[in-house]
Motif scaffolding. Structure first.
Motif, PDB file in Angstrom:
ATOM      1  N   LEU A 110     -35.288   3.313-108.832  1.00  0.00           N
ATOM      2  CA  LEU A 110     -36.132   4.180-107.994  1.00  0.00           C
ATOM      3  C   LEU A 110     -37.596   4.100-108.425  1.00  0.00           C
ATOM      4  O   LEU A 110     -38.505   4.085-107.593  1.00  0.00           O
ATOM      5  CB  LEU A 110     -35.653   5.632-108.088  1.00  0.00           C
ATOM      6  N   LYS A 111     -37.787   4.009-109.751  1.00  0.00           N
ATOM      7  CA  LYS A 111     -39.162   3.930-110.275  1.00  0.00           C
ATOM      8  C   LYS A 111     -39.849   2.635-109.873  1.00  0.00           C
ATOM      9  O   LYS A 111     -41.063   2.580-109.685  1.00  0.00           O
ATOM     10  CB  LYS A 111     -39.160   4.074-111.802  1.00  0.00           C
ATOM     11  N   LYS A 113     -39.422   1.030-107.085  1.00  0.00           N
ATOM     12  CA  LYS A 113     -39.794   1.037-105.667  1.00  0.00           C
ATOM     13  C   LYS A 113     -41.159   1.695-105.499  1.00  0.00           C
ATOM     14  O   LYS A 113     -41.454   2.685-106.177  1.00  0.00           O
ATOM     15  CB  LYS A 113     -38.747   1.813-104.850  1.00  0.00           C
ATOM     16  N   PRO A 114     -42.013   1.154-104.567  1.00  0.00           N
ATOM     17  CA  PRO A 114     -43.318   1.792-104.350  1.00  0.00           C
ATOM     18  C   PRO A 114     -43.141   3.202-103.771  1.00  0.00           C
ATOM     19  O   PRO A 114     -42.241   3.426-102.970  1.00  0.00           O
ATOM     20  CB  PRO A 114     -44.003   0.852-103.347  1.00  0.00           C
ATOM     21  N   ALA A 115     -44.004   4.126-104.194  1.00  0.00           N
ATOM     22  CA  ALA A 115     -43.899   5.509-103.721  1.00  0.00           C
ATOM     23  C   ALA A 115     -44.125   5.552-102.219  1.00  0.00           C
ATOM     24  O   ALA A 115     -45.038   4.874-101.710  1.00  0.00           O
ATOM     25  CB  ALA A 115     -44.935   6.362-104.436  1.00  0.00           C
ATOM     26  N   PRO A 116     -43.316   6.290-101.456  1.00  0.00           N
ATOM     27  CA  PRO A 116     -43.499   6.320 -99.995  1.00  0.00           C
ATOM     28  C   PRO A 116     -44.824   6.971 -99.610  1.00  0.00           C
ATOM     29  O   PRO A 116     -45.252   7.930-100.255  1.00  0.00           O
ATOM     30  CB  PRO A 116     -42.315   7.164 -99.521  1.00  0.00           C
ATOM     31  N   LYS A 117     -45.488   6.356 -98.579  1.00  0.00           N
ATOM     32  CA  LYS A 117     -46.784   6.904 -98.155  1.00  0.00           C
ATOM     33  C   LYS A 117     -46.566   8.262 -97.513  1.00  0.00           C
ATOM     34  O   LYS A 117     -45.579   8.489 -96.818  1.00  0.00           O
ATOM     35  CB  LYS A 117     -47.434   5.962 -97.127  1.00  0.00           C
TER      36      LYS A 117
END
Lengths: 133, 363
Positions: A110-111, A113-117
């Motif tokens: 999870l870390k 993965k890019p943070a969702p906009k």
């Protein structure tokens, strides 16, 4: 003369008798035992004597168990139960360790993965909150 | 007879006496070994010499990692599963007689599952538990440690049967499967099949009488009678070479390993005899592990099947059956040696080492 000189020498040779004796024993032993170990009648006899032996062992075990119980001493079964209990606890700990490792992996994934906009609706909600504040 | 002849004869007689004395000494020593002697003997004879560390333990099971000698290691780790009948170190007997040492020297990252010595705590543990918990956990440890998604799995003797069942249950984890003298088809599998026939071998009674573990002496009583000729020959060979120190060292190493017997966990023994020997379920595709069918046709990875030509424990036929049951490409090698000697004697062991290493290292 009973022996020719050569025969006499051969007879007197150290180990010749021993060698001959063992060679003949070997041939006989290998042949007879080989036959016996494949003979269904022999195997049945072995099986029945093994059965008798196992029955006697069971009786002896039961006797010593009863004796130890009367003496108020732990039997082999009691010790086994404790050991088996310890084994189960160890297995449970290792199961938990695996679960923790899996969770750690999921967190790491999870870390990565890019943070969702932030979406339009959530920005609007943030704006409203500021105004209310 | 002249004097010269008499002196020669007395020299020969002296040597014969010395030979007899030494032979009696070696044989008596070998038969009087007790379980407490083996740690001392292992140190004295430098058995299991390849350096290793324990990276995981569970119950009696230990997972070893052999210390690499090369900086760059082969990308897929190798996990070795030994037999349950005897200790693992026949594959790492003495220096230069060790397949593990050979693998390590070739840059293979070697792991080994040491089953240890089963005790009363193994009383309720089943064959399924050995495969689906002990072995699965060891494989998982190796994969997590190395970051590799797959492993190469190698099994020796009954360890090969366990490895094959594992590969059929978890095919997605296996890159290559290597089997060394591995019994698969137990029907008509030599004398052991005859002796374990359900008519004369009451497995329930045996397990019930012994309880948690089947004693090592019971399990091993039969092995010396499997090939009486070979047993007699080995004593004959010892007698003929008893004054040769090199031979004696090698003989003592192998003999100590053979005498370092371990008991068999009772429930594992029960399933092994009933479902493999008496019902031949694995070859019939009916063997299950915790309810999952271990169908060997699930094995789609490349398979190396190495068997010994003069195997007195499991005949070649029993091992060869694997070739037709797996769906993966199979490489089959017959080594002109015995069940154990294919990894220990010269020059056959080098052929075994070569075949196995090449199979692991090739793309």
């Amino acid at each position: 003369m009973f022996f020719e000189p050569d025969q006499f020498r051969k007879f007197m040779e150290p180990g010749a008798f021993q060698k001959q004796f063992f060679e003949q024993m070997e041939t006989m032993f290998v042949e007879k035992l080989g036959e016996m170990l494949r003979d269904p009648d022999f195997l049945e006899k072995i099986s029945s004597s093994m059965g008798t032996g196992l029955d006697s062992k069971k009786k002896a075990d039961a006797m010593s168990k009863a004796y130890l119980e009367k003496m108020n001493m732990p039997t082999r079964d009691d010790m086994s139960k404790v050991l088996q209990y310890l084994q189960q606890i160890e297995a449970k700990i290792l199961d938990l360790e695996e679960k923790i490792e899996d969770l750690q992996d999921e967190v790491a994934e999870l870390k990565k993965k890019p943070a969702p906009k932030a979406s339009a609706s959530s920005s609007a909600a943030k704006g409203r909150a500021k105004k209310d504040g | 007879m002249d004097n010269e002849q008499q002196t020669m004869m007395s020299e020969e007689a002296k040597e014969l006496l010395e030979k007899n004395r030494k032979y009696a000494e070696v044989v008596l020593k070998s038969y009087s070994l007790s379980p407490d002697d083996f740690d001392r003997i292992k140190t004295e004879l430098k058995l299991a010499p390849t350096p290793k560390e324990v990276i995981h333990t569970e119950c009696s099971v230990k997972l070893y990692r052999y210390t690499p000698k090369k900086k760059k290691l082969h990308s897929v780790p190798l996990v070795i599963v030994p037999s349950l009948i005897l200790k693992y170190y026949v594959m790492d007997l003495i220096t230069d007689h060790s397949i593990i040492e050979h693998f390590v020297n070739q840059g293979i990252d070697v792991y080994l599952v040491d089953w240890g010595v089963p005790g009363d705590e193994h009383g309720k543990l089943t064959f399924d538990y050995y495969i689906d918990t002990f072995l699965r956990r060891c494989v998982r440890k190796v994969m997590r440690r190395t970051g590799s998604k797959k492993i190469n799995l190698m099994g020796q003797c009954l360890g090969g049967t366990i490895a094959s069942v594992y590969a059929a249950t978890y095919p997605e984890q296996i890159n290559k499967l290597l089997c060394l003298t591995t019994p698969i088809d137990f029907e008509d599998a030599g004398l052991l099949s005859l002796w374990t026939d359900s008519k004369t071998f009451d497995i329930d009674k045996i397990v019930e009488s012994y309880g948690n573990v089947i004693p090592a002496d019971f399990v091993h009583a039969c092995f010396q009678y499997l090939d009486v000729k070979a047993t007699v020959q080995s004593y004959k060979k010892l007698y003929n070479n008893v004054l040769d120190d090199n031979f004696l060292y090698y003989y003592r190493a192998l003999d100590s390993w053979l005498k370092d017997k371990i008991p068999f966990p009772a429930q594992v023994f029960k399933k092994f005899i009933r479902e493999l020997y008496q019902e031949n379920r694995l070859a019939k595709g009916k063997f299950t592990v915790n309810g999952k069918t271990a169908d060997l046709s699930n094995i789609t990875c490349p398979v190396l099947n190495v068997v010994s030509q003069f195997d007195h424990v499991f005949p070649e036929k029993s091992a060869k059956a694997l070739n037709d049951l797996v769906t993966g490409e199979t490489e089959y090698h017959v080594i002109p040696a015995g069940h154990v000697t294919l990894v220990t004697i010269f020059p056959q062991r080098f052929e075994t080492f070569r075949v196995m290493t090449e199979f692991i290292l090739k793309d």
